[in-house]
Design an enzyme around this catalytic site. Structure first.
Site, PDB file in Angstrom:
ATOM      1  N   HIS A   1      42.182  41.150  28.792  1.00  0.00           N
ATOM      2  CA  HIS A   1      41.669  41.162  30.271  1.00  0.00           C
ATOM      3  C   HIS A   1      42.675  40.971  31.259  1.00  0.00           C
ATOM      4  O   HIS A   1      42.843  41.742  32.175  1.00  0.00           O
ATOM      5  CB  HIS A   1      40.647  40.178  30.144  1.00  0.00           C
ATOM      6  CG  HIS A   1      39.952  39.488  31.618  1.00  0.00           C
ATOM      7  ND1 HIS A   1      38.743  39.957  32.175  1.00  0.00           N
ATOM      8  CD2 HIS A   1      40.680  39.085  32.639  1.00  0.00           C
ATOM      9  CE1 HIS A   1      38.509  39.850  33.267  1.00  0.00           C
ATOM     10  NE2 HIS A   1      39.591  39.132  33.786  1.00  0.00           N
ATOM     11  N   GLU A   2      43.652  40.044  31.256  1.00  0.00           N
ATOM     12  CA  GLU A   2      44.892  39.880  32.242  1.00  0.00           C
ATOM     13  C   GLU A   2      45.588  40.930  31.920  1.00  0.00           C
ATOM     14  O   GLU A   2      46.247  41.331  33.068  1.00  0.00           O
ATOM     15  CB  GLU A   2      45.462  38.560  31.620  1.00  0.00           C
ATOM     16  CG  GLU A   2      44.446  37.241  31.692  1.00  0.00           C
ATOM     17  CD  GLU A   2      43.648  36.983  33.007  1.00  0.00           C
ATOM     18  OE1 GLU A   2      44.040  37.676  33.961  1.00  0.00           O
ATOM     19  OE2 GLU A   2      42.679  36.705  33.029  1.00  0.00           O
TER      20      GLU A   2
ATOM     21  N   HIS B   1      44.511  43.746  34.441  1.00  0.00           N
ATOM     22  CA  HIS B   1      44.958  43.282  35.851  1.00  0.00           C
ATOM     23  C   HIS B   1      46.452  43.810  35.984  1.00  0.00           C
ATOM     24  O   HIS B   1      46.713  44.421  36.869  1.00  0.00           O
ATOM     25  CB  HIS B   1      44.834  41.799  36.147  1.00  0.00           C
ATOM     26  CG  HIS B   1      43.391  41.420  36.149  1.00  0.00           C
ATOM     27  ND1 HIS B   1      42.566  41.873  37.331  1.00  0.00           N
ATOM     28  CD2 HIS B   1      42.678  40.222  35.890  1.00  0.00           C
ATOM     29  CE1 HIS B   1      41.306  41.062  37.292  1.00  0.00           C
ATOM     30  NE2 HIS B   1      41.478  40.209  36.535  1.00  0.00           N
TER      31      HIS B   1
ATOM     32  N   HIS C   1      46.885  47.531  36.273  1.00  0.00           N
ATOM     33  CA  HIS C   1      46.417  47.958  37.716  1.00  0.00           C
ATOM     34  C   HIS C   1      47.514  47.673  38.776  1.00  0.00           C
ATOM     35  O   HIS C   1      47.587  48.644  39.402  1.00  0.00           O
ATOM     36  CB  HIS C   1      44.870  47.172  37.927  1.00  0.00           C
ATOM     37  CG  HIS C   1      44.380  47.735  39.063  1.00  0.00           C
ATOM     38  ND1 HIS C   1      43.427  47.014  39.908  1.00  0.00           N
ATOM     39  CD2 HIS C   1      44.333  48.973  39.735  1.00  0.00           C
ATOM     40  CE1 HIS C   1      42.598  47.695  40.526  1.00  0.00           C
ATOM     41  NE2 HIS C   1      43.231  48.936  40.623  1.00  0.00           N
TER      42      HIS C   1
END
Length: 687
Positions: free
Chosen positions: A475-476, A479, A482
């Site tokens: 998940h991290e 980020h 991105h």
């Protein structure tokens, strides 16, 4: 004479003033904070004064060369201090941070509400700008309005005072939550730890010995707390820990911990947010929060959450009935309490799917997981990840670089382990953004920080991750991708900058899906003792259990989200926020915690973390991410591996575009249509 802010050359004098490359995290000391921040604030103020002069041209690049260069350096230095305050908190650093916070807040409040700068940006002719710059100008003008630039006189002064006070309260909320967590320790006996896994007991024993204490030291940090709640068969110990955990920083805290009560802070924050909204001409803070987001109104968000709750509730009720029946039949618990639920859930899961989290964990040593994560990223997004070197704030922190065909795209720090003085949870932060610098004409590459709170290794073995930990890491990293893979050169819309808050979780939640793909998972597992990969049979059991209690988990997120939005749209309820939370639970939840539960008092996302009237973003973005991932399911290769062309299309449409256009445009560029709820419900077994 150059108009850009002067570069500081005596880097050895104060590491916070060295912008030649990466932050000198290993050299920054509390005594560096005040002089560096004061100097950078003075530089930024001087740049601001220059830009607002009547004869200064209303030209995008000229403004950037002066103002953006100065404020970017201030932002980077303050970012390094804030980061250390979150991951390496000491009394001295906390004092230095808190002393500088009001000055930094005041500067940014004044900048954001300066009608002269606002006028200068308004006067920039959009015809002279490229698409990225036009988007940044649009965001900037909107930001000035929300920053109070159109307010006058006493209203403007009050607005500034509100911003200063809210920054102070948010920091204090965060400190109280950390201190309340850190202040608790319970030394358990061998008997009390019946059922608790050996590696957890070994870590607790080591922690007790390190403090010269007998027994096993248990804390409220999740790697210590959660396994006891899941596996510990001693109900009084579970009750003791549960009560301490859910009353942190509240009026229910006992003894010394009572001084960390966040109740008054919450009430004052809510009152200030409401006052801010009214000064800006809005009915409530929920409306203000949504101006820069995808969702169009608080009512739309509330309707979205209630629709999802209606769909999830039958599944949640079934989950709870199963839990109660199992507790009565197999564990002789006629009426399981809140502190029994994780324990019963884990036992039911083991009985139903014939595996335990503890068994799975043995196959996920952290180094192997990381190698597997890098492999999927490298394959799918056509990049290479290499270990790199940089000054770090703790020996366990690693640093990496991402390249494509030998060209540097971005770099990142990874700080995986829980420790004292480190804020709980997991997050990604930016150190600096990709930017075609207007002062040097050179491209600055992006740098990210990925922070988790995993257990450390014991008995000389590497750290073992639960499957939830693996999902958190992915998940991290989403980020981080991105932020790092962006191809946008305009600072304020590159990477995660300028992305609508309710869309910013799309790339992170998207990556979680790969933790459920056999082709990905088998490459990132190796039993800690034998080196054997995860058996297919165990993976199949995990997959069967994937949506175990998905109904209850969905309702829990909706409960938090609905509470957050109603709290920020019904100002009359702020004084008694606990009764509003209980009302929300009566409406959407199937599990009703004990009356002493004070979840709101450590709800840092909305009181100290930027998610105020925005917590719904997780669910909103989950719709986007599930639908985006469905494109990979539709185009998967014959062996089930993800299609690289789909990966390239996703990278270009979503990751590389950053905040340079509305998130809906990026989504439609990838998917060819607007998002649909179907994929999310299907992925969670609620179709």
């Amino acid at each position: 004479m150059s108009q850009s802010a002067p570069r500081v050359t005596e880097s050895h004098a104060n590491p916070l003033l060295d912008f030649t490359d990466l932050p000198l995290f290993d050299q920054i000391r509390p005594e560096h904070v005040a002089p560096a921040i004061d100097q950078l604030l003075a530089q930024s103020q001087s740049a601001l004064d220059k830009v607002v002069a009547p004869d200064f041209p209303a030209d995008w690049k000229t403004i950037a060369q002066t103002l953006d260069v100065a404020t970017e350096q201030l932002g980077r230095a303050w970012g390094a201090v804030s980061h250390l305050n979150a991951v390496a908190d000491t009394p001295e650093l906390r004092a230095a941070y808190n002393a500088a916070l009001p000055k930094v807040t005041e500067f940014y409040t004044n900048l954001g509400s300066d009608e002269r700068v606002y006028a200068k940006y308004k006067a920039v002719d959009p015809a002279t700008l490229n698409d990225e710059q036009r988007r940044a100008q649009h965001n900037a003008l909107r930001g000035f309005v929300l920053g109070g630039a159109e307010l006058q006189g006493a209203a403007k002064e009050r607005f500034a005072a509100i911003q200063a006070r809210m920054a102070e309260l948010g920091q204090k909320f965060s400190e109280n939550a950390l201190d309340a967590t850190d202040s608790f320790a319970y030394f358990a006996t061998e008997d009390e730890l019946a059922g608790v896994p050996d590696d957890i007991k070994a870590a607790a024993r080591e922690a007790a010995e390190a403090g010269g204490q007998p027994g096993y030291k248990l804390t409220l940090k999740l790697p210590s707390y959660l396994p006891v709640m899941q596996f510990g068969s001693h109900a009084p110990l579970r009750e003791r820990l549960y009560r301490a955990y859910v009353t942190r920083a509240s009026d229910q805290s006992e003894g010394e911990a009572a001084k960390f009560d966040n109740t008054a802070i919450i009430r004052e924050l809510l009152a200030l947010r409401q006052e801010e909204a009214q000064l800006l001409g809005y009915a409530n803070f929920g409306e203000v929060s949504l101006v820069p987001k995808m969702a169009e109104s608080p009512q739309q968000v509330v309707d979205f959450l209630r629709t999802l709750a209606d769909k999830a509730k039958p599944f949640a009720e079934r989950d709870l009935n199963d839990l109660r029946a199992y507790a009565a039949d197999k564990l002789q618990m006629a009426d399981p309490q809140a502190w029994d639920l994780a324990y019963v859930s884990e036992h039911l899961k083991e009985a139903r799917y014939a595996f335990s989290e503890q068994e799975v964990k043995q196959y996920f040593p952290a180094p192997k997981v990381l190698a597997g994560l890098f492999k999927i990223v490298e394959t799918l997004f056509e990049v290479q990840i290499r270990e790199d070197s940089a000054p770090v704030w703790h020996p366990s922190v690693k640093f990496y670089r991402i390249e494509r065909n030998g060209q540097l795209l971005g770099q990142f720090y990874l700080d995986p382990s829980a420790r004292a003085g480190k804020r709980g949870g997991a997050w990604m932060d930016d150190v600096r953004a990709r930017w075609l610098r207007p002062d040097t004409g050179k491209l600055q590459t992006p740098v990210a920080q990925l922070v988790c709170n995993f257990a450390t290794g014991v008995n000389g073995k590497p750290p073992l991750l639960t499957h939830d930990d693996v999902t958190t890491l992915f998940h991290e990293f989403g980020h981080g991708l991105h932020h790092m893979l962006t191809q946008v050169d305009e600072h304020d819309v590159s990477g995660i900058s300028g992305v609508e808050w309710d869309a910013v979780e799309l790339p992170s939640q998207f990556m979680e899906n790969f933790c459920w793909e056999w082709d990905v998972l088998r490459h990132m597992t190796a039993h800690v003792d034998t080196g054997e990969p995860l058996p297919r049979a165990l993976f199949d059991k995990m997959t069967a259990a994937k949506n175990y209690q998905a109904g209850m988990q969905t309702l829990r997120q909706i409960e938090f989200s609905l509470f957050d939005m109603l709290l920020h749209t019904q100002p009359a309820r702020a004084a008694d926020f606990q009764s509003l939370l209980e009302e929300v639970r009566r409406e959407v939840a199937v599990i009703h915690p004990p009356v002493f539960n004070r979840m709101a008092n450590t709800f840092s996302h909305i009181f100290a973390g930027g998610y105020a009237a925005g917590y719904y973003s997780y669910k909103w973005a989950e719709v986007l991410s599930a639908d985006a991932y469905a494109a990979f399911e539709e185009t998967a290769n014959a062996d089930g591996s993800p299609n690289v062309e789909t990966g390239r299309k996703y990278r270009q449409a979503i990751l590389e575009a950053g905040g340079s256009r509305p998130a809906m445009e990026s989504f439609k560029a990838f998917r060819g249509r607007e998002p649909s709820l179907d994929a999310l419900l299907r992925h969670q077994g609620m179709a």
